[in-house]
Design an enzyme around this catalytic site. Sequence first.
Site, short mmCIF file in Angstrom:
data_model
loop_
_atom_site.label_atom_id
_atom_site.label_comp_id
_atom_site.label_asym_id
_atom_site.label_seq_id
_atom_site.Cartn_x
_atom_site.Cartn_y
_atom_site.Cartn_z
N HIS A 109 1.21 -9.42 4.48
CA HIS A 109 -0.04 -8.37 4.43
C HIS A 109 -0.58 -8.46 2.96
O HIS A 109 -0.22 -7.46 2.22
CB HIS A 109 0.34 -6.93 4.74
CG HIS A 109 -0.72 -6.29 5.27
ND1 HIS A 109 -1.05 -5.55 6.32
CD2 HIS A 109 -1.99 -5.70 4.49
CE1 HIS A 109 -2.04 -4.90 6.54
NE2 HIS A 109 -2.57 -5.05 5.37
N ASP A 162 2.16 0.95 -8.29
CA ASP A 162 3.51 1.02 -8.80
C ASP A 162 4.22 2.07 -8.30
O ASP A 162 5.58 1.91 -7.94
CB ASP A 162 3.48 1.46 -10.27
CG ASP A 162 2.68 0.14 -11.10
OD1 ASP A 162 2.36 -0.73 -10.37
OD2 ASP A 162 2.61 0.27 -12.28
N ASN A 207 -1.44 -10.89 8.18
CA ASN A 207 -2.37 -9.85 8.81
C ASN A 207 -3.68 -10.41 8.00
O ASN A 207 -3.77 -10.72 6.68
CB ASN A 207 -1.89 -8.64 7.83
CG ASN A 207 -3.26 -7.62 8.06
OD1 ASN A 207 -3.33 -7.10 9.15
ND2 ASN A 207 -3.83 -7.20 6.97
N GLU A 208 -4.66 -10.50 8.80
CA GLU A 208 -6.22 -10.69 8.58
C GLU A 208 -6.45 -11.97 7.28
O GLU A 208 -6.73 -11.82 6.44
CB GLU A 208 -6.71 -9.48 7.86
CG GLU A 208 -6.52 -8.30 8.63
CD GLU A 208 -7.47 -6.99 7.95
OE1 GLU A 208 -7.72 -7.02 6.91
OE2 GLU A 208 -7.82 -6.25 8.78
N ASN A 214 -7.23 -6.13 14.60
CA ASN A 214 -7.84 -5.17 13.67
C ASN A 214 -9.06 -5.02 13.84
O ASN A 214 -10.21 -5.88 13.69
CB ASN A 214 -7.47 -5.54 12.36
CG ASN A 214 -6.00 -5.38 11.89
OD1 ASN A 214 -5.12 -5.25 12.89
ND2 ASN A 214 -5.80 -5.74 10.74
N GLU A 221 -4.73 -2.48 14.20
CA GLU A 221 -4.99 -1.44 13.37
C GLU A 221 -6.65 -0.98 13.82
O GLU A 221 -7.37 -1.70 14.34
CB GLU A 221 -5.71 -2.10 11.93
CG GLU A 221 -4.19 -2.37 11.09
CD GLU A 221 -4.75 -2.91 9.65
OE1 GLU A 221 -5.68 -2.39 9.04
OE2 GLU A 221 -3.97 -3.56 9.07
N TYR A 275 -12.43 -2.52 13.15
CA TYR A 275 -13.06 -1.14 12.55
C TYR A 275 -14.38 -0.87 12.61
O TYR A 275 -14.92 0.21 12.73
CB TYR A 275 -12.86 -1.38 10.92
CG TYR A 275 -11.33 -1.22 10.55
CD1 TYR A 275 -10.84 -0.18 10.13
CD2 TYR A 275 -10.56 -2.27 10.32
CE1 TYR A 275 -9.66 0.26 9.73
CE2 TYR A 275 -9.12 -2.10 10.04
CZ TYR A 275 -8.61 -0.98 9.53
OH TYR A 275 -7.43 -0.68 9.37
N GLN A 318 0.78 -1.32 -0.04
CA GLN A 318 0.02 -0.02 -0.08
C GLN A 318 0.76 1.20 -0.09
O GLN A 318 0.49 2.34 -0.22
CB GLN A 318 -0.93 -0.03 1.20
CG GLN A 318 -1.99 -1.01 1.25
CD GLN A 318 -2.67 -1.14 2.25
OE1 GLN A 318 -2.33 -1.81 3.42
NE2 GLN A 318 -4.13 -0.68 2.37
N HIS A 349 -2.50 -5.05 -12.49
CA HIS A 349 -2.24 -4.81 -13.66
C HIS A 349 -2.99 -5.29 -15.03
O HIS A 349 -3.15 -4.96 -15.95
CB HIS A 349 -0.34 -5.22 -13.96
CG HIS A 349 0.52 -4.40 -13.33
ND1 HIS A 349 1.68 -4.71 -12.74
CD2 HIS A 349 0.20 -3.12 -12.87
CE1 HIS A 349 2.10 -3.81 -12.12
NE2 HIS A 349 1.53 -2.79 -12.08
N ARG A 376 4.07 -0.32 12.88
CA ARG A 376 3.98 -1.35 12.44
C ARG A 376 3.71 -1.50 10.76
O ARG A 376 3.03 -0.75 10.44
CB ARG A 376 2.43 -2.10 12.84
CG ARG A 376 2.19 -3.47 12.13
CD ARG A 376 0.81 -3.83 12.57
NE ARG A 376 0.36 -5.07 12.02
CZ ARG A 376 -0.70 -5.25 11.11
NH1 ARG A 376 -1.69 -4.30 10.96
NH2 ARG A 376 -1.07 -6.11 10.34
C1 BGC Z 1 -6.30 -3.93 6.09
C2 BGC Z 1 -5.64 -2.46 5.57
C3 BGC Z 1 -6.74 -1.87 4.92
C4 BGC Z 1 -7.78 -1.37 6.06
C5 BGC Z 1 -8.66 -0.48 5.52
C6 BGC Z 1 -7.44 -3.57 7.06
O1 BGC Z 1 -8.34 -4.60 6.87
O2 BGC Z 1 -5.25 -4.72 7.08
O3 BGC Z 1 -4.68 -3.18 4.65
O4 BGC Z 1 -6.05 -0.77 4.21
O5 BGC Z 1 -8.17 -2.55 6.64
O6 BGC Z 1 -9.52 -1.21 4.50
#
Ligand code: BGC
Length: 500
Positions: free
Chosen positions: A154, A84, A198-199, A338, A407, A340, A51, A71, A109
């Site tokens: 990741h 890129d 990761n995830e 993580n 996260e 959200y 990213q 791509h 991290r």
């Molecule tokens: C991921 C990140 C992503 C973020 C927001 C997480 O699930 O680890 O790579 O950018 O969420 O979507």
Amino acid sequence: MQVSISSLLLIMSCGLFGPFVEPLTIVEKELIESNRFPDDFLFGAATAAFQIEGAWKEDGKGPSIWDQAVHEHPEIVDDRSNADVGPNSYHLFEKDIIALKDTGVNFYRFSISWSRIFPDGDVSSLNANGIKYYNILIDKLIENGIEPMVTMYHYDLPQNLQYLGGLTNPKIIDYFKEYANILFLHFGDRVKRWITFNEPFDFCTEGYGDGIAAPLVRTPGVGEYYCIDNVIKSHAATYYLYQKDYKGRFDGTIGITLSSRFFYSLTNDTDLVDRAMQYQLGWITHPIFSSSGGYPPVMIEDIASNSVREGRPWSRLPYMTHAQKNYIRGTADFFGLNYYTSRFVKAAGKPQGHNPSWEHDSNMEYDVDPKWKRAKSKWLYSVPQGLRDLLRWIRDEYNNPEVIITENGWSDNGEVEDVDRIEYLRDHLRQILLAIKEDSCNVQGYAVWSIIDNFEWLRGYTEKFGLFRVDVDSSDKERVPKRSANFYRRVIETGEVPQQ
Ligand code: BGC
């Protein structure tokens, strides 16, 4: 009587100047203290190689499945962009370090790009430039008083390994171990916290289940289960490798990062909530963190009976022997989380998803509360209470493991006056404080996603999560602090969550 923390602080500071203020009671003192994180609590910020790095084929780096996917199929990304160049952290990492230093984080991290270390996927292609890049990054972080926390994987598998079946080929366990070995060998003297994956839930269901994300393999109901099985085994093999060859020398810790929502039921159906939790988080954490090991019983039963109904001779969910369960159980020093958002869950009124698929097996419907505020990302609603409830669920289910929130963040259009992000972070930090102070959850650290705006996978550059703005189209790609960067700096400086 309700006493607000700000008025208590006022009373305290007034107390310096006059005899008119009564001494604080124990309850009032506790109230003040409960707004403060423990002294050894770690604050950080997170990114991922694909990213932010750019330089997708420089200095010997090979292609990853994400390079290949964006791509070959630019249409999968909302703005048809790619990574890129992006924020170009491969060349501009010092700007990231300045941003990190500016906010005062204790740790950073970041993830290592497997195909920068092994362009062809395995050790026969070891790329000295890749080793050099991460060595410099790690050294500079340490020079600046920032602890490196490294994610090994990741989402960005070397494309060559995908040609061999990628994460659905059990041979990946050996490939991953070999990759991990090189990372421990070269960076283990300075990196003390390692995250294997990761995830897995996200990259296995999206990459090999419905196939909407790299490597775009659509084998629903089968591929995602093989993927998770191999990921869990790769994780465990890496844990043992570290214990055997590196722990004595370097004394670091190994964890894994899982994404999870918390689930609520409008009818207080606790079995349903548990089912939803087991199908998402438990799928990966039951084998590693539970005392009994193996996949969650509810998944074993459902998927076996669905498989029989489909006329299959074996379950689509791989079988774990007793020995395998015992081998995998307990292979993590910390639980990376993580968080959200959250959802309401209800039993599905009609069959869900493709038959077969994870959606079909789990058979649930999800909903949101119309009162929850939504971010730019369609899936991201602010539910701070869900974080506290999730932490409590982890505490109860897995005997209160050490948790690092790896996260947590909010997306918008990239505005510098990002008041919604501040509100989101503040509300979530408060819930973490409550989880620590009131619920005795063993939360040791927290990382914001993300320190800078970056390539948001299928959303390209249309959604921004950074504390620092980066205009990827500009020539200098300056890292410009948003208001949230100042907010976070204040949290870290004071160890407190400001009231406003
Ligand atoms: C991921 C990140 C992503 C973020 C927001 C997480 O699930 O680890 O790579 O950018 O969420 O979507």
